[in-house]
Motif scaffolding. Structure first.
Motif, short mmCIF file in Angstrom:
data_model
loop_
_atom_site.label_atom_id
_atom_site.label_comp_id
_atom_site.label_asym_id
_atom_site.label_seq_id
_atom_site.Cartn_x
_atom_site.Cartn_y
_atom_site.Cartn_z
N TYR A 186 -27.12 -70.82 7.89
CA TYR A 186 -27.52 -71.71 6.82
C TYR A 186 -28.95 -71.37 6.40
N VAL A 187 -29.23 -71.49 5.09
CA VAL A 187 -30.60 -71.29 4.62
C VAL A 187 -31.41 -72.51 5.03
N PRO A 188 -32.48 -72.33 5.79
CA PRO A 188 -33.24 -73.49 6.30
C PRO A 188 -34.13 -74.10 5.23
N GLY A 189 -34.84 -75.16 5.61
CA GLY A 189 -35.85 -75.76 4.74
C GLY A 189 -35.26 -76.27 3.44
N ARG A 190 -35.95 -75.98 2.33
CA ARG A 190 -35.54 -76.46 1.01
C ARG A 190 -34.65 -75.45 0.29
N ALA A 191 -34.15 -74.48 1.02
CA ALA A 191 -33.27 -73.46 0.45
C ALA A 191 -33.97 -72.68 -0.66
N GLY A 192 -35.28 -72.46 -0.49
CA GLY A 192 -36.01 -71.65 -1.45
C GLY A 192 -35.88 -70.17 -1.14
N LEU A 232 -23.42 -58.30 4.50
CA LEU A 232 -23.70 -59.74 4.45
C LEU A 232 -23.46 -60.27 3.04
N GLY A 233 -22.69 -61.35 2.94
CA GLY A 233 -22.43 -61.97 1.64
C GLY A 233 -23.45 -63.05 1.33
N LEU A 234 -23.72 -63.24 0.04
CA LEU A 234 -24.68 -64.24 -0.40
C LEU A 234 -23.96 -65.38 -1.11
N GLY A 235 -24.10 -66.59 -0.56
CA GLY A 235 -23.58 -67.79 -1.20
C GLY A 235 -24.66 -68.83 -1.36
N TRP A 236 -25.91 -68.40 -1.37
CA TRP A 236 -27.09 -69.25 -1.44
C TRP A 236 -27.30 -69.74 -2.87
N ARG A 237 -27.45 -71.04 -3.05
CA ARG A 237 -27.56 -71.62 -4.38
C ARG A 237 -28.72 -72.62 -4.44
N GLN A 238 -28.99 -73.12 -5.65
CA GLN A 238 -30.02 -74.14 -5.83
C GLN A 238 -29.60 -75.43 -5.11
N ASN A 293 -26.24 -72.47 1.76
CA ASN A 293 -26.96 -73.72 1.96
C ASN A 293 -26.28 -74.58 3.03
N ARG A 294 -27.08 -75.35 3.73
CA ARG A 294 -26.53 -76.36 4.63
C ARG A 294 -26.18 -77.59 3.80
N THR A 295 -24.89 -77.87 3.67
CA THR A 295 -24.42 -79.04 2.92
C THR A 295 -23.35 -79.73 3.74
N PRO A 296 -23.05 -81.00 3.45
CA PRO A 296 -21.96 -81.68 4.17
C PRO A 296 -20.64 -80.92 4.05
N ALA A 297 -20.36 -80.38 2.86
CA ALA A 297 -19.09 -79.66 2.67
C ALA A 297 -19.05 -78.40 3.53
N HIS A 298 -20.18 -77.66 3.57
CA HIS A 298 -20.21 -76.43 4.38
C HIS A 298 -20.16 -76.74 5.87
N GLU A 299 -20.81 -77.82 6.28
CA GLU A 299 -20.74 -78.19 7.69
C GLU A 299 -19.33 -78.58 8.09
N ALA A 300 -18.61 -79.28 7.19
CA ALA A 300 -17.22 -79.64 7.48
C ALA A 300 -16.35 -78.39 7.58
N LEU A 301 -16.71 -77.36 6.83
CA LEU A 301 -15.91 -76.15 6.79
C LEU A 301 -16.24 -75.21 7.96
#
Length: 727
Positions: free
Chosen positions: A332-338, A284-290, A316-324
């Motif tokens: 996607y990391v849920p909540g506040r991405a903590g 599993l790759g990690l692309g989780w960010r602030q 993270n769930r972001t508009p760019a990632h959802e488009a991709l």
């Protein structure tokens, strides 16, 4: 491309440290080599490791220039180049062997090279370190970016969102911005199937270590997952740890965590191929960010690299990632991405094999669009447009063909002029008249005496003047649009001196012949050009229910009929809206001086204010060159005019996959397919409402295909070029 191009690549990045910007330099050189360029990669810093340079050794046409080791700057010793020094080195290399294009990365660097002035018109600037929101795009930032755009041949944008932001705020960038997303090399080894995860479950992160990239909290993941009964280990690859002023203890803490945290195996800096091997052997790759990075307009290279290896990615769930990846991507990391949210997403990936498989397939499919070969193909396409091959008739000439272009308003020739200037064997000069009937007669005489071919835009006073001052042996081409036929100028032209009159439609060619009695052999039709590639961009959600009108002045453009269409649609569905992109009529003195024009717009604006069906449904957008980004929000483009010579607006809309809707102004059916033409506003509204989601998409695709076949810039430029070089 008719010849091998010479490219220089320089990024304000240290290739001793592996991060996204250093990998960009490597992959750009690889892609240019595959595209057939002779490429010099100029290094910023002395070489301490060959990890990123070794893969370039032996590539066709690639040379690595080491300014520090080669002592290209006296007294430089072993310090990295500053932007000022880099500009000096690049200028020296260009003096010894001129380049056709200079590919640069780094805003400060590009600003310095532009200020030094040597490479104007040859710069291909890759800009990521620019303001990425309207709030950040200050006047100071715009003032810095405008000369960069002016001096660049192309602006390379990583994402569509970044391209649109740049075009909206920096008008000089419009027409120059092209997509240049990250490129991922095809793995040079068999990729594991990942049918069954390892035990312990292997997480992987590759790249730089920085606070916003959550790399320090990542090192806690194995222990936190263990508390949930999940055995896991974290594999990390990279050697660039950021010094962060806002987190002064980060560098030391990060180094300690990588070196001594249970469950963390740090592999240090590795060549890109070896980093991919390490990642491929994980689960599993990690692309989780602030979350502060969620608004970034850049594309995460990690998603692509891990996807190419068949790995799912937590991010993270972001508009760019959802488009991709789609809104339904399962990791996607849920909540506040903590940190707890990241642990929850990873635990789900471990326990649910179907979720893991779906995410891996989605990432793999996305990565397939961003291969190194795809990047090479994009470069080849752009280079062929920027450096077109010379026509045989010109190549055979003993000297360049001299082409003069004259007129008071050249806006309909801009991209054609770019094409003419790029053609080897053509020498292009401009006689720009400051007003319709005002010019520097001495400059015009000089152009008439110099040119082999003179092109006069608009059949007005300039056409009259050049027809009476034509040099013997030269050729004269005049382009007629529409309004000229209502004036005396066409009859004042010495038609015997004119070789060709170009009309933009068959209807106006016939009208010109009827109006003037010119010989039919002198009149030809070449349509207006449409930059189909620039306009072909993905629609944003909701575009189907948005009408668009481009240009509403003078009143014969009939905004009132466009409002009829909108009211008819909103009577049944309030989702419909109208966006108008135009200068207001009062900014045109020749319109606003007429009482009947003012009365028309007074009535239209009052109607918008008072009609319940139009309440909040009409938006007036600022006039500007950013039509391509504006059209992303528009699903249907209206042409409700009383008359037009061509009307570019529906054609531009078609190129964006918007559905065109026209009223039957004279000659419309000789330019556009009759399926897009409707008898009245009510019929137009009924046709648009009846399409449905699937029908709207199918109609947009058909429209896009039609405009590419008929009016693409490449086709029209080819027709013009043949006319220029023929005798």
């Amino acid at each position: 491309m008719s010849r091998t191009l010479n490219a220089i690549v320089y990024g304000d990045v240290d290739l001793n440290l592996i991060d996204g910007s250093a990998v960009w330099a490597q992959s750009t050189v690889q892609a240019l080599s595959r595209a057939g360029c002779e490429t010099r990669l100029v290094l910023k810093a002395p070489v301490r490791t060959e990890r990123l340079i070794d893969p370039l050794a032996g590539l066709p046409g690639v040379t690595v220039v080491r300014p520090c080791e080669e002592r290209l700057l006296p007294g430089q010793a072993d310090r990295p180049l500053s932007p000022v020094q880099a500009s000096q080195v690049l200028a020296g290399l260009d003096e010894g062997e001129p380049c056709d294009l200079l590919v640069l990365r780094g805003r400060r660097l590009v600003a310095r090279v532009v200020a030094d002035g040597r490479f104007e018109g040859r710069i291909w600037a890759y800009l990521t370190d620019i303001p990425q929101s309207a709030a950040e795009m200050t006047e100071e930032a715009r003032a810095e970016l405008a000369p960069i755009a002016d001096a660049s041949q192309r602006l390379l944008c990583q994402t569509e969102e970044l391209r649109c932001l740049l075009e909206t705020w920096v008008p000089e960038a419009c027409g120059k911005c092209v997509l240049s997303p990250p490129a991922v090399p095809e793995p040079g080894f068999p990729v594991p199937e990942h049918e069954r995860p390892h035990d312990p479950f292997r997480l992987v992160y590759t790249g730089k270590f920085a606070p916003l990239w959550n790399t320090l909290p990542m090192t806690q993941l194995p222990s936190l997952l263990a508390e949930r009964g999940v055995r896991a280990e974290l594999h990390t690859v990279g050697d660039k740890i950021h010094d962060d002023r806002s987190h002064p203890d980060f560098r030391a803490a990060m180094a300690r965590a990588l070196d001594g945290t249970p469950g963390v195996e740090h592999h240090g800096g590795q060549p890109r191929e070896e980093a991919m091997r390490i990642a491929a052997d994980c689960d599993l790759g990690l692309g989780w960010r602030q979350p502060v990075l969620d608004a970034s307009l850049e594309l995460s290279t990690k998603i692509l690299e891990f996807g190419a290896l068949g790995l799912p990615v937590v991010l993270n769930r972001t508009p760019a990632h959802e488009a991709l990846l789609g809104a339904d991507y399962p990791l996607y990391v849920p909540g506040r991405a903590g940190l707890d949210d990241a642990v929850e997403a990873i635990a789900r990936a471990v326990r649910e094999s179907e979720v893991r498989r779906l995410a891996a397939d989605r990432c793999r499919d996305v990565a397939a669009r961003y291969t190194l070969q795809a990047a090479a193909d994009r470069w080849r396409t752009q280079l062929e447009k920027a450096f077109p091959a010379s026509p045989p008739a010109v190549a055979a000439r003993p000297r360049p063909l001299r082409v003069g272009v004259a007129g008071h308003d050249l806006k309909f020739l801009t991209r054609l002029l770019d094409h003419f200037r790029a053609l080897p064997g053509l020498d292009v000069r401009i006689d720009a008249w400051p007003a319709l009937a005002r010019h520097d007669s001495a400059a015009s005489r000089e152009l008439a005496e110099w040119a082999d071919v003179v092109v006069v835009e608009w059949c007005g006073p300039a056409a009259v003047w050049y027809s009476r001052h034509k040099r013997q042996g030269s050729r004269l081409i005049v382009r007629l649009h529409r309004f000229e036929l209502d004036a005396a100028w066409p009859r004042q032209i010495d038609i015997d001196a004119v070789d060709t009159v170009i009309c933009v439609s068959s209807y106006y060619a016939r009208r010109a012949l009827e109006h003037t009695g010119w010989p039919e052999s002198k009149v030809t039709v070449i349509p207006n050009w449409v930059d189909t590639d620039q306009l072909d961009r993905p629609k944003v959600p909701g575009a189907r229910f948005r009408l668009g009108m481009i240009g509403i002045a003078p009143r014969r453009k009939r905004l009132d009929l466009g409002l009829d269409v909108l009211e008819a649609l909103r009577a049944h569905d309030r989702r419909w809206h109208l966006s108008v992109k135009s200068k207001p009529p009062w900014e045109y003195w020749w319109i606003w001086n007429k009482p009947e024009e003012r009365a028309h717009y007074d009535a239209v604006l009052r109607r918008i204010q008072t009609s319940p069906l139009l309440d909040g449904a009409v938006v007036f957008d600022e006039f500007g060159a950013d039509v391509a980004s504006w059209l992303r929000r528009v699903g249907n483009v209206l042409s409700t005019s009383d008359d037009e010579s061509f009307h570019l607006a529906p054609a531009e809309g078609m190129a964006s996959a918007a559905v065109p809707a026209l009223l039957p102004w004279p000659g419309a059916d000789e330019i556009y397919d009759r399926r897009w033409i409707h008898e009245d506003p009510e019929a137009m509204a009924n046709a648009l409402a009846g399409l449905g989601e699937g029908g709207w998409r199918d109609a947009g695709e058909l429209a896009r295909t039609q405009v590419r076949e008929e009016f693409s810039l490449e086709r029209v430029a080819r027709d013009w070029t043949e006319l220029l070089v023929s005798r």
